[in-house]
Structures are given as C-alpha cells and as structure tokens.
Write a protein that holds these residues in place. Structure first.
Motif, PDB file in Angstrom:
ATOM      1  N   ASP A 343       6.556 -12.997   4.138  1.00  0.00           N
ATOM      2  CA  ASP A 343       7.913 -12.692   3.693  1.00  0.00           C
ATOM      3  C   ASP A 343       8.570 -13.844   2.945  1.00  0.00           C
ATOM      4  O   ASP A 343       9.767 -13.821   2.684  1.00  0.00           O
ATOM      5  N   GLY A 344       7.795 -14.850   2.596  1.00  0.00           N
ATOM      6  CA  GLY A 344       8.346 -15.982   1.871  1.00  0.00           C
ATOM      7  C   GLY A 344       8.914 -17.061   2.764  1.00  0.00           C
ATOM      8  O   GLY A 344       9.136 -18.190   2.310  1.00  0.00           O
ATOM      9  N   TRP A 345       9.203 -16.735   4.014  1.00  0.00           N
ATOM     10  CA  TRP A 345       9.791 -17.706   4.934  1.00  0.00           C
ATOM     11  C   TRP A 345       8.844 -18.096   6.064  1.00  0.00           C
ATOM     12  O   TRP A 345       8.876 -19.207   6.548  1.00  0.00           O
ATOM     13  N   GLN A 346       8.016 -17.161   6.483  1.00  0.00           N
ATOM     14  CA  GLN A 346       7.058 -17.468   7.549  1.00  0.00           C
ATOM     15  C   GLN A 346       5.839 -16.579   7.384  1.00  0.00           C
ATOM     16  O   GLN A 346       5.970 -15.365   7.191  1.00  0.00           O
ATOM     17  N   GLY A 347       4.668 -17.171   7.456  1.00  0.00           N
ATOM     18  CA  GLY A 347       3.449 -16.389   7.328  1.00  0.00           C
ATOM     19  C   GLY A 347       2.288 -17.234   6.869  1.00  0.00           C
ATOM     20  O   GLY A 347       2.361 -18.476   6.848  1.00  0.00           O
TER      21      GLY A 347
END
Length: 585
Positions: A343-347
């Motif tokens: 999601d662009g923030w965590q992964g």
C-alpha cells in the motif's frame, strides 16, 4: 569515489589506478593492511605476482579462495581480479563436504590458498585443481597477465543459504561493485585519512564495502579477526591502537565488543563513524553508541542485501531521539529506488538499482518488509518468507531441513528461529525414525553445514503439527526450552576442572559434564571466541577456534591442551603457541 580512473574501467584497473596515487615512500604509502603493514605498492606487487601465477596455472573464469582473515587474503582477492577472474570465497572453518560442494557448484578452475590452510586441508591436493599459494615468497618472476578492463566481467560469486536446500550463488559484476562501493564511500565520506576496521569475513558483501571502500580511496584497512585468539577487549584495544576511524559490523558483534562495560580505558576518540548492518538494530544500540563514542561521531544503521549491498541508510548522532525500540533503516541511497508493493506505507519492498546482482532483473523483490514512519524514514518490519538472520548471517531454514532429511535416522524436521536466555538460535523439531540420538544428528550436520546453521536446540516429536491443507502449523509447535543434561560426567583431573569453570562462566550454566557438547549447551561462534580467549589466558596457551569446532567437549579440549603442552604445534592446525597477555573476553 576518487580513484581517478574512468568508470568504464574494470575493478582491477580502478584499484591499480588508485594504488599509483600513493608512491612507495610517501607518508600515506603504508596504509593498506596492518600487522605488519603493507604499502599500496607492496600490495600491488603481491597481487600482480599472484595474478601471474594464476595465469601460468591456466586459471580462468572463477577462482576459489581458501584463506584466513589477513593481508594474504587481501592480496589473494586482488590478485584473482588482476588475473581477470572472479573470486569465490570459501570459509576455512566450514566442513570439507561444504567446501567441496561450493567448489563444484562454482565451477572453479583453480584454488588460491596459503600454507596454513593447505596444511589443514590436505584433501585440496586431490581436488584436481591447480593450487596457488597467496603467501608464496619465492618462485620464478612471471609477467602479470594483461590488465582486465571489462566492467561487465564478474567480480565475485558469493554463496548464501538457499531455499532449495543448496547454497544460493550470487554473482556481481565489477562495474556494479564499483557503483555500490562508490555510493558507500560517498555516503560515508571516505578519504585517504580514514582507517577502516574489517571485521566481516571475505565471504560476505560487507567485506566488499570495507575493503574496496578503503582501497579505492587511498584509505587504510585493518583486518580484525573475530574468530582468532583475541578477546573482545583486545579487539577494542586494536581499534584504538590502530586509530580506526570507521567501524562497521553487525549489531551482534557491536554489542559483544562494546556492551560489556559502560566505561573503558581505550581511546576511541578517532572513531568518527559507527556503521551497523546485517540484522535489526535497536534503540539500545544507539544508546550504547552515545555512551562509548565521542560527541561529534555519527551512528549509521542501514539495510542491504547480498544482491544489492547498500539500499537504505539512517544517520544519527548524540542528539538524535528515537521513539520505540526499533531503529529506522533510513532512506534510499543515491541510485537506488525503493517501493513498497502492498500500500505504499507498509509491505514487501521492491528495489530498482543499476547495481543489482546478475539474474535479479531491473527490479528485485527481496522478501523484506518495510514500514514508513511519519518523518518519511523506513523501518524494517520483518519478512514475507521464512528467511532468518542469525547474528547477521542469512539462514534459510529449508537448507537445514534438507540436510536433516538426508539423515536416515530423521523422518521429518522443521527448523525455526527462537530466543532463549537472551540468545537467538535455531531450533529443530525432529520426528526420529527410531530412538533419537542428538549427538549423532549434530555430528551428521557438522559434516555438511557451517557451524551457524547447526541448530542449537533439538526437540523430538512424535509428529509435526499440520494444518488442514497439510502445511506445517508453526504456531502449534511446542515452546522450546533448554533440555536438562542427563548423567553429566564430572571432571576427572585438574585441567577438566578448570575448563568446567571457564565453560560455566561463558555459557551461564553449570549443569553439564565433560562429554557434553558446547553448542548443544547454547554456545555459538561468538561465545566460542570468548571461551577460547579465556582458555588461552588461563592456560597460557593459544588454542585455535577450530579445535573447539572439531572436538566441542571439555574432554576434547583438555586433550588438545595436553597435546599442546607436551609437543610442538600440530602442523595441520593453526599454530598453538605459548603466550601471556591481558585477560578478558
């Protein structure tokens, strides 16, 4: 970097250009490798001579190195590149079967070793490959081969733990090494006035950063052997005595070196950078830095991988405040793009870099997970797979399980990482085919795997827990615990009694006897180094670490000490010599 050689040149040409900048009699000439020192000109001469011997032996493609952690290793590495070959480092402490497997998988055409390693591995003579000694002092003068200049030519082939049950090769091109090291040197501001400590073994990419970060910028590099005879205080003494300015190691090694005391008598005022990598760092590591190093020095944490040595870096100092127990891994270094897929923030992280290793493609999904912090920095958030980092070394549980599966006494096995008594270690859950013999299983694995991949705990089960789909239910595995030692055999003489006391002090337990296995009791490579240092000081004999790996019991160690006291050193082992010196580990 500032080597003054075009970027299109190969790594060997870049090094040769850098070495010419420091004439043999200049004040900075004696700055490449210490104890005793070699000048850049001396190192270049040794590398050229070794390259000539490799060429005369018909070496091409890949050349295996079986060397120690010293200046002969540096000459062997550079000489291999100078000969237009890629180097393949072998761990001298690894079992013979492992070394032979890597030789075959690499397709090596020659082996560079030294007198000590050749004596310890007589099977090399039967390998059918030309043997070239890196420490040879005589022989006919041979012209060096033509200077290689292709940046696409392979520089090295490193093996990491593999998911398929076999070691995983990672090949990196010379041009990519120059790009990665150039970024590393630029980020740290490496100059000819710097002195870098080399703690990492030459089989890991961290050594590439430190060796070439120094040598391509006119700086000094000091080989400090974590598996040698020096205790932690003595290694810190060396850091202070040699005026090290850049100290790079894993968090585990950093804590071992500097975490034992909050004050010390060593002068560490010349250290300007403490750089950690290879495993997750904690806020307590930054706190330790503030206690042990001068104001004005900087602390660096980061994330990299064998396929792309430096990806993210985080800089801090004495005024930096961190919320939470985990340290950030920072921001992407120049030339590297980091994207989090979910999601662009965590992964899971996807890396784009012109310096990715061969076969990774233009974008590489590393399996690491990242979390973006409010200030834009990234923080490590675990893995998407089963890969582990144990004391900074990559371990794939599947490779350990594959080795266990070849043991006919084991029906099936599952390997995980766990923490026990503050130490991280591997735990193997095994379903034995008959009565479980832990000692025999350990011997089986030690003949095939390096020490750090042999589980510290074995837990026999009637069967492994499975989910409805047949996959392992790791959450249902019983919590591991340190097994009690049954029928401990007490010390039978004064040597064994003193060794029992030393072992108890290092392991933090005393419920064992003279036939119990050091590693089964919770020992690992750093504790083994600490033990060897204490044994050396207690008996005024320098016992090699290899002796503990080969006979990891008090009875075996006592016999080694008795042999040492009774006769000259065994030429098949690193020198066992009488000495006296400061104590401490």
């Amino acid at each position: 970097m500032h080597s003054g050689c075009p970027r299109r040149a190969g790594g060997s040409a870049r090094w040769r250009s850098a070495s010419r900048r420091w004439p043999p009699h200049s004040p900075r000439a004696r700055r490449c490798a210490m104890r005793p020192e070699w000048s850049y000109a001396q190192l270049q001469a040794r590398a050229d001579a070794l390259a000539a011997r490799l060429a005369a032996a018909g070496a091409r493609g890949r050349v295996a190195l079986l060397l120690g952690h010293d200046r002969a290793m540096v000459a062997g590495l550079l000489g291999t590149l100078r000969a237009g070959c890629a180097y393949v480092p072998l761990d001298p402490y690894a079992p013979r079967a492992r070394q032979e497997q890597l030789l075959a998988d690499a397709g090596a055409t020659a082996i560079v070793t030294d007198t000590l390693r050749l004596a310890a591995a007589p099977w090399l003579d039967a390998s059918g490959l030309p043997l070239v000694l890196a420490d040879a002092q005589d022989g006919p003068a041979l012209p060096p081969p033509p200077m290689p200049a292709d940046p696409a030519a392979p520089a090295y082939l490193l093996f990491t733990s593999g998911t398929t049950g076999r070691p995983q090769p990672v090949e990196q091109a010379q041009g990519n090494v120059l790009g990665l090291v150039g970024t590393w040197a630029s980020q740290l501001g490496i100059t000819p006035d710097d002195r870098l400590a080399l703690f990492s073994g030459y089989g890991y990419d961290a050594a590439v950063q430190d060796l070439f970060g120094a040598l391509l910028n006119g700086a000094a590099v000091h080989c400090l052997d974590l598996r040698g005879s020096l205790s932690a205080p003595e290694l810190v003494d060396r850091v202070a005595e040699q005026g090290v300015t850049i100290l790079h190691c894993t968090p585990t090694v950093y804590r071992w070196l500097f975490g034992g005391r909050v004050t010390c008598d060593q002068d560490l005022s010349r250290v300007r950078l403490v750089v950690l990598g290879g495993e997750e760092a904690r806020r307590s590591d930054l706190d330790l830095f503030k206690l042990r190093f001068r104001r004005g020095a900087r602390f660096v944490n980061g994330l990299g991988l064998t396929e792309c040595t430096t990806v993210l870096q985080y800089f801090a100092d004495h005024d930096t405040r961190v919320l939470g127990e985990k340290l950030p891994v920072g921001l992407p270094v120049p030339g590297v793009e980091v994207r989090v897929i979910d999601d662009g923030w965590q992964g899971e992280v996807e890396i784009a870099s012109p310096w990715l290793a061969h076969g990774c493609g233009p974008r590489y999904r590393s399996g690491d997970r990242l979390r973006r912090l409010p200030d834009g920095q990234w923080q490590f958030a675990g893995r998407t797979d089963r890969q582990l980092k144990l004391r900074g070394i990559r371990v794939e549980p599947g490779e350990v399980e594959a080795a266990l599966a070849q043991d006919t006494s084991i029906r099936e096995a599952a390997v995980i990482a766990t923490e026990l008594d503050g130490e991280e270690l591997l735990a193997a859950y095994v379903v034995p085919a008959a009565a479980f013999d832990e000692a025999a299983t350990r011997r089986w694995l030690r003949k095939r795997l390096p020490e750090y991949m042999v589980p510290g705990l074995f837990i026999p089960l009637a069967e492994l827990p499975r989910r409805a789909n047949g996959k392992l239910d790791a959450a249902a595995l019983p919590a591991p615990g340190r097994p009690a030692v049954a029928a401990a055999v007490p010390a039978r003489n004064e040597i064994e009694r003193r060794l029992l006391e030393l072992w108890a002090g290092v392991l933090g337990r005393a419920d064992f006897g003279v036939h119990d296995d050091f590693f089964a009791l919770g020992g690992h490579s750093l504790l083994a180094t600490r033990l060897i240092a204490r044994v050396r000081d207690a008996f005024a004999l320098e016992l090699p670490l290899l002796a503990l790996f080969e006979a990891p019991t008090i009875a075996g160690m006592a016999q080694a000490l008795e042999r040492t006291a009774a006769r000259p050193p065994d030429p098949a082992l690193p020198a066992l010599r009488r000495r006296s010196g400061r104590s401490g580990a």
